[in-house]
Motif scaffolding. Structure first.
Motif, PDB file in Angstrom:
ATOM      1  N   ASP A 224      16.340   5.673  10.497  1.00 47.78           N
ATOM      2  CA  ASP A 224      15.020   4.650   9.881  1.00 47.78           C
ATOM      3  C   ASP A 224      15.726   2.848  10.426  1.00 47.78           C
ATOM      4  OD1 ASP A 224      12.528   3.811   8.789  1.00 47.78           O
ATOM      5  OD2 ASP A 224      13.657   2.888   7.714  1.00 47.78           O
TER       6      ASP A 224
ATOM      7  N   GLY B  40       8.555   8.896   9.996  1.00 50.92           N
ATOM      8  CA  GLY B  40       8.310   7.696   9.716  1.00 50.92           C
ATOM      9  C   GLY B  40       6.684   7.627   8.685  1.00 50.92           C
TER      10      GLY B  40
ATOM     11  N   LYS C 131       8.338   9.522   3.543  1.00 52.92           N
ATOM     12  CA  LYS C 131       8.632  10.657   3.004  1.00 52.92           C
ATOM     13  C   LYS C 131       9.621  10.366   1.923  1.00 52.92           C
ATOM     14  CE  LYS C 131       9.558  13.238   6.809  1.00 52.92           C
ATOM     15  NZ  LYS C 131       8.891  12.110   7.665  1.00 52.92           N
ATOM     16  N   THR C 132      10.466   9.717   2.123  1.00 54.33           N
ATOM     17  CA  THR C 132      11.347   8.779   1.730  1.00 54.33           C
ATOM     18  C   THR C 132      11.211   8.314  -0.025  1.00 54.33           C
ATOM     19  OG1 THR C 132      12.771   8.627   3.305  1.00 54.33           O
ATOM     20  CG2 THR C 132      14.453   7.916   1.059  1.00 54.33           C
TER      21      THR C 132
ATOM     22  N   GLN D 148       2.575   9.433   0.770  1.00 53.13           N
ATOM     23  CA  GLN D 148       3.253   9.028  -0.259  1.00 53.13           C
ATOM     24  C   GLN D 148       1.752   9.079  -1.852  1.00 53.13           C
ATOM     25  OE1 GLN D 148       4.409   5.487   0.853  1.00 53.13           O
ATOM     26  NE2 GLN D 148       5.843   6.120   1.515  1.00 53.13           N
TER      27      GLN D 148
ATOM     28  N   ARG E 250      11.756   7.881  16.576  1.00 58.21           N
ATOM     29  CA  ARG E 250      12.954   6.638  15.702  1.00 58.21           C
ATOM     30  C   ARG E 250      11.671   5.289  16.204  1.00 58.21           C
ATOM     31  NH1 ARG E 250      13.867   8.714  12.961  1.00 58.21           N
ATOM     32  NH2 ARG E 250      13.410  11.047  13.087  1.00 58.21           N
TER      33      ARG E 250
ATOM     34  N   LYS F  69       0.597  -1.297  -0.024  1.00 60.59           N
ATOM     35  CA  LYS F  69      -0.054   0.144   0.047  1.00 60.59           C
ATOM     36  C   LYS F  69       0.921   1.283  -0.340  1.00 60.59           C
ATOM     37  CE  LYS F  69      -4.676  -1.342   2.059  1.00 60.59           C
ATOM     38  NZ  LYS F  69      -5.463  -0.912   1.963  1.00 60.59           N
TER      39      LYS F  69
ATOM     40  N   ARG G 208       7.363   3.827  13.663  1.00 56.71           N
ATOM     41  CA  ARG G 208       7.083   3.829  12.573  1.00 56.71           C
ATOM     42  C   ARG G 208       6.186   3.295  11.500  1.00 56.71           C
ATOM     43  NH1 ARG G 208      11.267   7.729  11.466  1.00 56.71           N
ATOM     44  NH2 ARG G 208      11.918   7.158   9.267  1.00 56.71           N
TER      45      ARG G 208
HETATM   46  N1  LIG Z   1       3.844   2.515   1.571  1.00 56.89           N
HETATM   47  C1  LIG Z   1       4.514   1.323   2.825  1.00 56.89           C
HETATM   48  N2  LIG Z   1       4.275   0.844   3.331  1.00 56.89           N
HETATM   49  C2  LIG Z   1       4.750  -0.111   4.364  1.00 56.89           C
HETATM   50  N3  LIG Z   1       6.437   0.733   4.461  1.00 56.89           N
HETATM   51  C3  LIG Z   1       6.849   1.613   4.360  1.00 56.89           C
HETATM   52  C4  LIG Z   1       6.125   2.329   3.076  1.00 56.89           C
HETATM   53  N4  LIG Z   1       6.457   3.746   3.001  1.00 56.89           N
HETATM   54  C5  LIG Z   1       7.335   3.598   3.352  1.00 56.89           C
HETATM   55  N5  LIG Z   1       8.023   2.468   4.670  1.00 56.89           N
HETATM   56  C6  LIG Z   1       8.611   2.147   5.653  1.00 56.89           C
HETATM   57  O1  LIG Z   1       8.672   3.109   6.543  1.00 56.89           O
HETATM   58  C7  LIG Z   1       9.379   3.610   6.881  1.00 56.89           C
HETATM   59  C8  LIG Z   1       9.709   5.163   7.580  1.00 56.89           C
HETATM   60  O2  LIG Z   1      10.034   5.685   6.097  1.00 56.89           O
HETATM   61  P1  LIG Z   1      10.639   6.790   5.879  1.00 56.89           P
HETATM   62  O3  LIG Z   1      12.107   6.482   5.997  1.00 56.89           O
HETATM   63  O4  LIG Z   1      10.908   6.940   4.473  1.00 56.89           O
HETATM   64  O5  LIG Z   1      10.119   7.909   6.912  1.00 56.89           O
HETATM   65  P2  LIG Z   1      10.466   9.534   6.810  1.00 56.89           P
HETATM   66  O6  LIG Z   1       9.272   9.609   6.654  1.00 56.89           O
HETATM   67  O7  LIG Z   1      11.018  10.349   5.653  1.00 56.89           O
HETATM   68  O8  LIG Z   1      10.597   9.186   8.482  1.00 56.89           O
HETATM   69  P3  LIG Z   1      12.013  10.430   8.925  1.00 56.89           P
HETATM   70  O9  LIG Z   1      10.855  11.760   8.827  1.00 56.89           O
HETATM   71  O10 LIG Z   1      11.932  10.270  10.169  1.00 56.89           O
HETATM   72  O11 LIG Z   1      12.827  10.863   8.074  1.00 56.89           O
HETATM   73  C9  LIG Z   1      11.017   2.993   6.380  1.00 56.89           C
HETATM   74  O12 LIG Z   1      11.703   1.828   7.111  1.00 56.89           O
HETATM   75  C10 LIG Z   1      10.384   2.103   5.256  1.00 56.89           C
HETATM   76  O13 LIG Z   1      10.802   1.193   4.201  1.00 56.89           O
END
Ligand SMILES: Nc1ncnc2c1ncn2[C@@H]1O[C@H](COP(=O)(O)OP(=O)(O)OP(=O)(O)O)[C@@H](O)[C@H]1O
Length: 497
Positions: A431, A115, A118-119, A86, A456, A81, A459
């Protein structure tokens, strides 16, 4: 007579108090709240709910379809999902990138909790945009504040680009290879080796400046997209003037150009394509524009810093969905991860190590990330905790080299370390899978540090607990941090307090 003179004495005293502030007096003077004059685009933000449980959608359910090779990688990583950020950001970026050839896209600024994914929200659309490129050139640059984070994002991009012809490069102080260009077979031209460059600001500025000094072959003349992750932290890295150095490397010595369509006397007026409306000349210069995409959990309320980003008609996408009337409060950190439980323990300083031991041994937490405020504190606590039986404890701080840090983080992620005692070097963006408890052993300095630390855990919609250990005299300060953090957080967070 006496009463009269008493009264007049009091009157004089009152008048004095109104005009003079006595240093050391207990009287509180009313201070006026400073309201920053923020740009209008912040007021016009588009707000969405970041509720992962209820607002995620299937991989094929967004307006702009994701390419099959990226879908395969997502599925291979167990992703079925798309999270709310996203779902909202990927189609918007794809659309802007599609139209980029013809119109200069609005720069995009995304605020979303820790968490929340965003990446992927920025890596998927930019990789899809580059999939049908012919010549390899550095077209996308992702800037992150620290090496560890750059490493992490580099791995995400590498994973997505595995089955494509795209190449990803890493430019940090410790990256093993700094070769991004090489001479062709007959040595007459240089060939670029990467399409996407992940970099820290210090290393990037060094590459750009040293290239100028020594004639090495690094340039950013083909850069189209600049992604700034942890944007609020990056805005504080002013000492390097990294942004103006990048813009200089992209646009050359002058970002302005003569605009004959606006005046018969072309030489007399320069058209700044960053702020002026589009005209024949600015569309001609379109290739030279830089599409800026910013991601952050928290954002600055300093108008000067926002202005320094020179964003083009920015669009603010806010996944915190706060509709506060006060503009400056809207871009403050508001939402915390949904499944985060926050606790505090009031304890004397000398009992804190025992509490940490109790959390692990009696309360059953499996992996604890514990934050100290300095390297000395982390080291001291680490040495002490290592002496306690049945616990595997490690420390992590910026004095260790990146290879050692990566090794420790890997061990921590695979469960071979029970408690990792860290400085705030891991507080932002890191992460690490499976952290079920974050402990603030030392009180965080402010609400931003607190939000990043507790982010941390819990997430990607998982459960997590954040525990802050405070001594009685720190209660007041911690209350202020909590009040600011929770001022506008949703009721789902409130019930966990
Ligand atoms: N659609 C998804 N379904 C399941 N897991 C996901 C999905 N998108 C991201 N993740 C997982 O969620 C975790 C957090 O993602 P990410 O590091 O991009 O968060 P972030 O918003 O950048 O957090 P932060 O602000 O702390 O950097 C990662 O382990 C990633 O693999």
């Amino acid at each position: 007579m006496e009463i009269e003179s008493e009264n007049s004495k009091k009157q004089i005293q009152n008048e004095d108090e109104n005009f003079f502030q006595t240093i050391g007096s207990r009287k509180k003077l009313k201070t006026l709240k400073v309201i920053p004059n923020l740009p209008k685009w912040i007021d016009e933000s588009v707000n969405y709910s970041g509720d992962i449980q209820n607002n995620s959608v299937g991989l094929n359910e967004i307006e702009q379809p994701i390419d099959d090779c990226l879908l395969n990688t997502l599925r291979k990583n167990g992703i079925e999902k798309l999270f709310p950020v996203q779902k909202e950001v990927i189609p918007k970026l794809m659309e802007s990138l599609k139209k980029k050839k013809y119109f200069r896209p609005r720069d995009i600024c995304v605020l979303s909790p820790t968490g929340s994914g965003k990446t992927f929200a920025y890596s998927i659309p930019v990789i899809q945009y580059l999939l049908d490129r012919i010549v390899t050139q550095i077209r996308v640059l992702v800037i992150l504040p620290v090496k560890d984070l750059a490493n992490q994002v580099y791995k995400v991009f590498q994973n997505f680009c595995e089955n494509t012809t795209l190449r990803v490069g890493l430019a940090t102080g410790s990256s093993s290879s700094n070769t991004f260009y090489k001479p062709n077979a007959d040595g007459t031209q240089t060939i670029c080796l990467v399409d996407i460059l992940i970099a820290t600001p210090g290393k990037l500025v060094d590459l750009i400046m040293n290239n100028e000094d020594s004639g090495r072959d690094f340039h950013l003349r083909n850069l189209e997209i600049l992604i700034i992750d942890e944007a609020d932290r990056m805005m504080n890295e002013t000492q390097l003037q990294w942004l103006s150095t990048i813009e200089y490397a992209v646009h050359g010595s002058s970002r302005k150009f003569y605009c004959p369509c606006l005046t018969p006397n072309a030489e007399s007026l320069q058209c700044n394509y960053n702020v002026d409306p589009l005209c024949a000349c600015s569309t001609f210069q379109m290739r030279k524009t830089l599409f800026k995409i910013l991601f952050s959990v928290t954002f600055t309320t300093d108008p000067e810093k926002i202005d320094n980003l020179s964003l083009y008609k920015p669009l603010l996408i806010n996944m915190n969905s706060s509709n506060n009337d006060d503009l400056s409060e809207r871009i403050k950190p508001v939402a915390l991860p949904e499944n985060l439980k926050e606790l505090m323990v009031i304890s004397d300083q000398d009992k804190k190590p025992l509490i940490l031991w109790h959390l692990m041994k009696n309360l059953g937490y499996k992996r604890i990330l514990c934050f100290a405020n300095s390297i000395v504190n982390a080291h001291r606590l680490g040495q002490l905790m290592k002496k306690l039986p049945e616990l595997i404890v490690h420390e992590l701080h910026s004095k260790q080299n990146i290879h050692k840090r990566t090794k420790i983080l890997k061990k921590f992620a695979n469960g071979s370390i029970h408690i990792l005692i860290s400085t705030d070097v891991t507080a932002r963006g890191m992460d690490i899978d499976g952290i079920d408890c974050v402990v603030s052993y030392d009180l965080p300095r402010n609400e931003t540090a607190y939000i990043h630390r507790i982010g941390r855990t819990a997430r990607a919609g998982k459960q997590g607990t954040a525990i802050t250990l405070i001594s009685p005299d720190q209660l007041k300060h911690f209350n202020i941090i909590l009040r600011r953090t929770h001022k506008f957080s949703s009721t789902s967070n409130d019930k966990n307090k």
